[in-house]
Design a protein around this motif. Structure first.
Motif: not given
Length: 194
Positions: A3, A81-82, A85-86
């Motif tokens: 990632e 977007v949760a 999640d970032l």
């Protein structure tokens, strides 16, 4: 690890494309953004680990949002977007953090950030390009917003707006964690209708 490598490749592609659109050489971008040419070369080769301040300076210099440098190609008309999640783009020594949730599209995009500030911890920001307006909406706790040397207390349920082209600092205040939503409203980009 995959990632991280994919994120670096996306960042490299987006920085190179934005630099090309702006007609800037590596030397000129480095001079304007106060980033070494070596760091830019590494960045465009998807190497290195640029910090948050470097990303903000590059985005400001290139006239794009930070997320325009970080995001891959848009998928569909709606993005959801949760919060978790970032990865945080900034973390403080006491546990404070800033997460870029998304950037709206259009000629004058807005970035939406979710911040937590621990008491006494602060994030100083350099001035942004002319025309940038920031808002901070405190959802719980209390913070001190310092704009061009003047302190302002912002408490839960309050929103402050200011021109972001001056030095500004976010500091956690009180005894508990401060949670806030920050927006960065960017001026129209080159070639956008005014």
């Amino acid at each position: 690890m995959a990632e991280t490598e994919a994120a670096l490749r996306t960042l490299a592609r987006n920085v190179r494309a934005a630099r090309t659109r702006a007609g800037l050489s590596l030397d000129e971008l480095g001079r304007r953004a106060q980033v070494s040419k070596g760091a830019l070369v590494a960045l465009e080769k998807a190497q290195g680990n640029p910090n948050f301040a470097t990303l903000v300076r590059l985005a400001d210099t290139l006239g794009v949002s930070v997320s325009a440098l970080l995001e891959g190609r848009a998928e569909g008309r709606v993005r959801i977007v949760a919060a978790g999640d970032l990865t945080p783009l900034w973390t403080g020594a006491r546990g404070s953090e800033a997460r870029l949730m998304l950037t709206t599209s259009g000629p004058a995009p807005a970035e939406v950030w979710r911040w937590t500030l621990e008491p006494g911890e602060e994030y100083p920001s350099h001035p942004h390009q002319a025309g940038v307006v920031e808002t901070v909406s405190v959802t719980s706790g209390r913070m001190t917003l310092i704009v061009d040397g003047t302190e302002h207390s912002v408490e839960a349920g309050q929103t402050a707006a200011f021109d972001g082209d001056v030095p500004h600092t976010y500091r956690g205040a009180g005894t508990g964690t401060c949670h806030l939503i920050m927006t960065v409203h960017l001026p129209p980009g080159p070639g956008s209708p005014a």
